[in-house]
Design a protein around this motif. Structure first.
Motif, PDB file in Angstrom:
ATOM      1  N   ASP A  58       0.825  -1.206   0.000  1.00 53.55           N
ATOM      2  CA  ASP A  58       0.000   0.000   0.000  1.00 53.55           C
ATOM      3  C   ASP A  58       0.859   1.255   0.000  1.00 53.55           C
ATOM      4  O   ASP A  58       0.457   2.302  -0.497  1.00 53.55           O
ATOM      5  N   THR A  59       2.027   1.145   0.611  1.00 56.34           N
ATOM      6  CA  THR A  59       2.995   2.239   0.568  1.00 56.34           C
ATOM      7  C   THR A  59       4.030   1.931  -0.501  1.00 56.34           C
ATOM      8  O   THR A  59       4.276   0.767  -0.819  1.00 56.34           O
ATOM      9  N   PHE A  60       4.638   2.990  -1.029  1.00 54.85           N
ATOM     10  CA  PHE A  60       5.699   2.784  -2.005  1.00 54.85           C
ATOM     11  C   PHE A  60       6.939   2.247  -1.302  1.00 54.85           C
ATOM     12  O   PHE A  60       7.468   1.182  -1.635  1.00 54.85           O
ATOM     13  N   PHE A  61       7.384   2.978  -0.276  1.00 52.47           N
ATOM     14  CA  PHE A  61       8.581   2.574   0.456  1.00 52.47           C
ATOM     15  C   PHE A  61       8.589   3.361   1.767  1.00 52.47           C
ATOM     16  O   PHE A  61       8.332   4.555   1.780  1.00 52.47           O
ATOM     17  N   ALA A  62       8.860   2.669   2.868  1.00 49.43           N
ATOM     18  CA  ALA A  62       8.700   3.293   4.187  1.00 49.43           C
ATOM     19  C   ALA A  62       9.960   3.964   4.721  1.00 49.43           C
ATOM     20  O   ALA A  62       9.892   4.667   5.720  1.00 49.43           O
ATOM     21  N   PRO A 100      15.618   6.200 -19.607  1.00 51.24           N
ATOM     22  CA  PRO A 100      14.853   6.909 -18.579  1.00 51.24           C
ATOM     23  C   PRO A 100      14.370   5.972 -17.470  1.00 51.24           C
ATOM     24  O   PRO A 100      13.994   4.824 -17.729  1.00 51.24           O
ATOM     25  N   VAL A 101      14.382   6.508 -16.237  1.00 50.24           N
ATOM     26  CA  VAL A 101      13.949   5.744 -15.062  1.00 50.24           C
ATOM     27  C   VAL A 101      12.812   6.507 -14.382  1.00 50.24           C
ATOM     28  O   VAL A 101      12.929   7.705 -14.119  1.00 50.24           O
ATOM     29  N   VAL A 102      11.719   5.805 -14.094  1.00 43.51           N
ATOM     30  CA  VAL A 102      10.533   6.426 -13.505  1.00 43.51           C
ATOM     31  C   VAL A 102      10.239   5.821 -12.134  1.00 43.51           C
ATOM     32  O   VAL A 102      10.303   4.604 -11.962  1.00 43.51           O
ATOM     33  N   ALA A 103       9.906   6.679 -11.193  1.00 45.27           N
ATOM     34  CA  ALA A 103       9.356   6.220  -9.919  1.00 45.27           C
ATOM     35  C   ALA A 103       7.844   6.312 -10.025  1.00 45.27           C
ATOM     36  O   ALA A 103       7.290   7.410 -10.149  1.00 45.27           O
ATOM     37  N   ALA A 104       7.162   5.155 -10.015  1.00 42.91           N
ATOM     38  CA  ALA A 104       5.696   5.108 -10.051  1.00 42.91           C
ATOM     39  C   ALA A 104       5.221   4.977  -8.611  1.00 42.91           C
ATOM     40  O   ALA A 104       5.158   3.879  -8.048  1.00 42.91           O
ATOM     41  N   ILE A 105       4.910   6.110  -8.008  1.00 47.27           N
ATOM     42  CA  ILE A 105       4.671   6.193  -6.564  1.00 47.27           C
ATOM     43  C   ILE A 105       3.208   5.872  -6.271  1.00 47.27           C
ATOM     44  O   ILE A 105       2.329   6.701  -6.439  1.00 47.27           O
ATOM     45  N   ASN A 106       2.966   4.649  -5.837  1.00 46.82           N
ATOM     46  CA  ASN A 106       1.595   4.176  -5.627  1.00 46.82           C
ATOM     47  C   ASN A 106       1.072   4.433  -4.216  1.00 46.82           C
ATOM     48  O   ASN A 106      -0.109   4.233  -3.937  1.00 46.82           O
ATOM     49  N   GLY A 107       1.936   4.886  -3.311  1.00 47.74           N
ATOM     50  CA  GLY A 107       1.543   5.150  -1.926  1.00 47.74           C
ATOM     51  C   GLY A 107       2.595   6.019  -1.265  1.00 47.74           C
ATOM     52  O   GLY A 107       3.413   6.646  -1.948  1.00 47.74           O
ATOM     53  N   ALA A 125       3.071  10.242  -9.228  1.00 44.37           N
ATOM     54  CA  ALA A 125       2.357   9.734  -8.054  1.00 44.37           C
ATOM     55  C   ALA A 125       0.902   9.464  -8.393  1.00 44.37           C
ATOM     56  O   ALA A 125       0.285  10.176  -9.191  1.00 44.37           O
ATOM     57  N   ALA A 126       0.356   8.427  -7.777  1.00 49.45           N
ATOM     58  CA  ALA A 126      -1.061   8.120  -7.929  1.00 49.45           C
ATOM     59  C   ALA A 126      -1.884   9.079  -7.076  1.00 49.45           C
ATOM     60  O   ALA A 126      -1.455   9.493  -5.997  1.00 49.45           O
ATOM     61  N   GLU A 127      -3.057   9.430  -7.564  1.00 48.28           N
ATOM     62  CA  GLU A 127      -3.959  10.293  -6.794  1.00 48.28           C
ATOM     63  C   GLU A 127      -4.381   9.577  -5.516  1.00 48.28           C
ATOM     64  O   GLU A 127      -4.987   8.517  -5.559  1.00 48.28           O
ATOM     65  N   ASN A 128      -4.036  10.164  -4.387  1.00 50.14           N
ATOM     66  CA  ASN A 128      -4.401   9.592  -3.089  1.00 50.14           C
ATOM     67  C   ASN A 128      -4.092  10.626  -2.018  1.00 50.14           C
ATOM     68  O   ASN A 128      -2.931  10.835  -1.677  1.00 50.14           O
ATOM     69  N   PRO A 129      -5.121  11.302  -1.487  1.00 54.22           N
ATOM     70  CA  PRO A 129      -4.870  12.355  -0.503  1.00 54.22           C
ATOM     71  C   PRO A 129      -4.217  11.841   0.776  1.00 54.22           C
ATOM     72  O   PRO A 129      -3.640  12.621   1.538  1.00 54.22           O
ATOM     73  N   LYS A 130      -4.290  10.514   1.027  1.00 53.66           N
ATOM     74  CA  LYS A 130      -3.665   9.949   2.221  1.00 53.66           C
ATOM     75  C   LYS A 130      -2.172   9.702   2.033  1.00 53.66           C
ATOM     76  O   LYS A 130      -1.442   9.488   3.006  1.00 53.66           O
ATOM     77  N   THR A 131      -1.719   9.720   0.777  1.00 49.48           N
ATOM     78  CA  THR A 131      -0.296   9.517   0.502  1.00 49.48           C
ATOM     79  C   THR A 131       0.503  10.731   0.957  1.00 49.48           C
ATOM     80  O   THR A 131       0.103  11.869   0.742  1.00 49.48           O
ATOM     81  N   LYS A 132       1.638  10.476   1.593  1.00 49.52           N
ATOM     82  CA  LYS A 132       2.542  11.543   1.997  1.00 49.52           C
ATOM     83  C   LYS A 132       3.897  11.329   1.331  1.00 49.52           C
ATOM     84  O   LYS A 132       4.384  10.206   1.225  1.00 49.52           O
ATOM     85  N   ILE A 133       4.480  12.439   0.908  1.00 49.37           N
ATOM     86  CA  ILE A 133       5.775  12.406   0.227  1.00 49.37           C
ATOM     87  C   ILE A 133       6.699  13.377   0.946  1.00 49.37           C
ATOM     88  O   ILE A 133       6.304  14.517   1.246  1.00 49.37           O
TER      89      ILE A 133
END
Length: 714
Positions: A58-62, A100-107, A125-133
């Motif tokens: 659910d998170t990309f990386f903690a 090219p290298v892409v980070a597909a940030i799913n969480g 980044a995926a649309e998700n208001p709960k996601t924090k970056i």
């Protein structure tokens, strides 16, 4: 690839899906070989057109493995440096790939997770208001050691990077896009498709697939650190850091040092190495361990229910009644409505109840102006609040919180009038900071359903909720109170029903000790300033003015009248006499009246000249004694609360002291302070202070036991 799924499609794009053991992906011992092996395979690919990093969680990386980092000792700093440098070397190989290298940030992508993203050419980044970056390491006493300080500074420039690095600011995807941290935000179901589309659209475009800092002639955003305007900004930032941390928290200082010493002054790889050295030397420090121990591990245990009675099903409050629309009642109402709970807010008049609801409306308007809320959401929250002056309107609430004046007779009357209106099986909460819950519950038809709920002011900002168990409070009621606290996003600690509970009792000791110092003849400004230099958020005399001298004195007198305190055993008689005289003879009640230890005006505050009457010639003790007297009183009181069972766990004491009563953050809380000060050393210092200033500093039995067993408080 084991925990890194590796897939190459017909277009030559490799997608790496991180799925490490455990609930999250983290930079632990398992990560390093996986990362390096994956890069080896990528570099060996033929017909490679691009790379996508994403996650199966659910998170990309903690982020980093805090258990591992907490265990680093000073003699392990060298090995940590080498390990960090090895990881950075793999990140640099990734940055220099010819595709090219892409980070597909799913969480959520925080800390080390976002450092991986920064080493990619493009971030979606995926649309998700709960996601924090963001890079929140500084909030745990750390610094981003995986290239985060350097890359963020190179990406945004010194000024724009400061909030993210020095404050650890975390933002949702839309704000991350606006700030320049990422390049796109897309619907979650389009994340991988858009990543592949972008890769195919930039084939052969060397300018796009070269990191900005590796581009020839790269100009630093906002100029290098030694430019005149940035030198001024750095000086200002350094001054603000000292004002905030008093030099007691090294992490933000080292972050600013890395930014200053590397921004435009050295090449990128040298900057990275400098960051690694600063990271490796910071990690073993006591301050770092304290903050990780309490603000991460301790907080997780407290919020996870370590003190919550076991084997009781989780519950939710479906309808809340709040009695009293004053400062506390309106704050409780706001917190509950924001959590989606319907609230009936009752006061003596409809005007007062409406005014209580207006408090929430005002806070929501501020959120709209800051872009944190839509008008539609505001209206939905306000619709949950029903103001009333009729008692029957609270009928059927499964929790009623009484938040009236701190007077037993008034609270007794409110209980008698409203308790029968509770829903079947409902429970009653009394918001009080000092009044005994067992005594308040004597008027209850069901004392087992009666619990103390000590909220802190302002309720909308203060994260702690102190739950007080009366003698007859059932475990089920305590569990339901705990669950309600989590429902409204508060951090709950459960404490015993002894005079002052935990927080009021402990904060009172350090305040009254500061007053004792003034009563002994010491300079009040010196006392106030030295208490701030311990790391307290404000000076103790200033704090007493804020909470009101008269209120504190009235509470003390009430406790004496109720037989809860024996004035003959008062450990600070000089301070009590001084406060009584300030009130009775000089009408110095506190800041609300403009007169306390300070005189208050529109121009600010100045020390009250009348305090000169307490000054004594020859009253001079070392600064360290003043600081230790104030700090040690609170620490010792915390230990006594643990010894007496007022505190159920060490974590409750540490978390509660930081979130509720202003314990210096760098200590990790009042009890954790003893661990890093050293058990033997702390006991010896207590004995020294007791010999010079009184038995209130004598080490309690629980400390002696831990010293004898050489067992840290945990």
């Amino acid at each position: 690839m084991g925990e890194f799924a590796y897939e190459k499609d017909a277009d030559g794009i490799v997608t790496i899906t991180m799925n490490m053991d455990g609930p999250v992906n983290a930079m632990n011992d398992a990560f390093w070989p996986l990362f390096a092996d994956t890069m080896n395979k990528i570099e060996a690919e033929e017909g490679l057109t691009g790379v996508i990093w994403t996650s199966a969680k659910d998170t990309f990386f903690a982020g980093g493995d805090l258990n591992m980092l907490k265990g680093i000792q000073p003699d392990g700093a060298g090995a940590l440096f080498e390990s960090v440098e090895a990881t950075k070397a793999v990140m640099r190989r990734q940055e220099k790939l010819p595709v090219p290298v892409v980070a597909a940030i799913n969480g959520a992508a925080l800390g080390g997770g976002f450092e991986i993203c920064l080493a990619c050419n493009y971030r979606i980044a995926a649309e998700n208001p709960k996601t924090k970056i963001g890079l929140p390491e500084v909030t745990l006493g750390l610094l981003p050691g995986g290239g985060g300080v350097v890359r963020m500074t190179y990406l945004l420039g010194l000024e724009a990077a400061m909030p993210f690095l020095l404050e650890g600011r975390q933002v949702a995807p839309e704000k991350a896009l606006k700030a320049g941290l990422i390049h796109e935000v897309v619907p979650a179901d389009q994340l991988l498709a858009r990543s592949k589309e972008w890769i195919l659209s930039v084939q052969g475009d060397q300018a796009v697939i070269t990191q900005p800092w590796d581009t020839k002639g790269y100009r630093f955003p906002g100029g290098p650190s030694n430019s005149p305007k940035n030198m001024t900004r750095i000086a200002g930032a350094a001054a603000m850091l000292y004002k905030k941390t008093k030099g007691l928290m090294p992490a933000p200082v080292r972050i600013l040092d890395i930014m200053t010493e590397t921004a435009g002054k050295v090449d990128f790889d040298t900057a990275q190495r400098y960051e690694s050295r600063r990271f490796a030397s910071l990690t073993p420090l006591a301050t770092t361990k304290n903050m990780i121990s309490t603000l991460f591990f301790g907080m997780n245990k407290v919020n996870g229910g370590a003190s919550r009675p076991k084997d009781i099903p989780r519950s939710k409050v479906d309808r809340l009644g709040v009695l009293g629309a004053g400062m506390m009642g309106q704050g409780i109402t706001y917190s509950a409505a924001m959590a989606g709970i319907p609230v009936v807010l009752k006061d003596m008049s409809m005007e007062a109840a409406e005014r209580g609801k207006a408090y929430t409306a005002g806070l929501l308007e501020k959120r709209i102006k800051r872009g944190q809320m839509t008008p539609e959401k505001r209206d939905a929250v306000l619709a949950l609040i029903t103001p009333t002056d009729k008692s029957e309107d609270v009928k059927g609430c499964d929790l009623i919180i009484e938040a009236v004046f701190e007077q037993i007779d008034i609270k007794d009357k409110v209980l008698a009038e409203h308790e029968a209106l509770l829903a079947d099986g409902g429970f009653w909460g009394s918001n009080t900071s000092t009044l005994p819950i067992t005594r308040l519950a004597t008027g209850s038809a069901k004392p087992e359903n009666f619990v103390g709920l000590h909220f802190f002011s302002p309720v909308d900002k203060m994260p702690l909720l102190e739950i007080i168990a009366g003698d007859q409070t059932s475990d089920e009621t305590l569990a339901r109170a705990f669950d309600f606290a989590r429902q409204i996003k508060k951090t709950p600690i459960i404490v015993g029903d002894k005079t002052g509970f935990y927080t009021s009792r402990t904060i009172g000791t350090k305040i009254i000790e500061a007053v004792e110092l003034v009563a002994e003849g010491h300079d009040p400004v010196r006392v106030d300033n030295l208490s701030r230099l311990i790391g307290m958020p404000t000076g103790m005399l200033s704090l007493l003015d804020e909470v009101q001298i008269k209120l504190v004195t009235d509470i003390y007198n009430t406790q004496v009248e109720m037989g809860l305190l024996d004035p003959a055993k008062e450990p600070n008689p000089g301070a009590r006499a001084m406060l009584a005289e300030m009130i009775s003879q000089h009408e110095r009640h506190g800041r609300a009246t403009g007169k306390g230890f300070y005189d208050y005006s529109t121009d600010g505050k100045t020390i009250w000249p009348g305090l000169a009457a307490w000054r004594k010639d020859g009253a001079d003790i070392p600064d360290e004694d003043i600081k230790d007297r104030i700090l040690f009183r609170a620490v010792l009181e915390s230990l006594r609360c643990l010894e007496e069972g007022v505190l159920r766990t060490v974590n409750d004491g540490n978390v509660g002291s930081i979130l509720g009563i202003g314990a210096p953050v760098h200590t990790g809380g009042y009890i954790q302070f003893v661990n890093t000060y050293g058990l033997d050393r702390f006991k010896a210092r207590c004995e020294e202070l007791a010999g010079k200033y009184g038995d209130r500093f004598a080490p309690p039995e629980i400390l002696k036991t831990h010293v004898a067993e050489q067992k840290e408080f945990a």
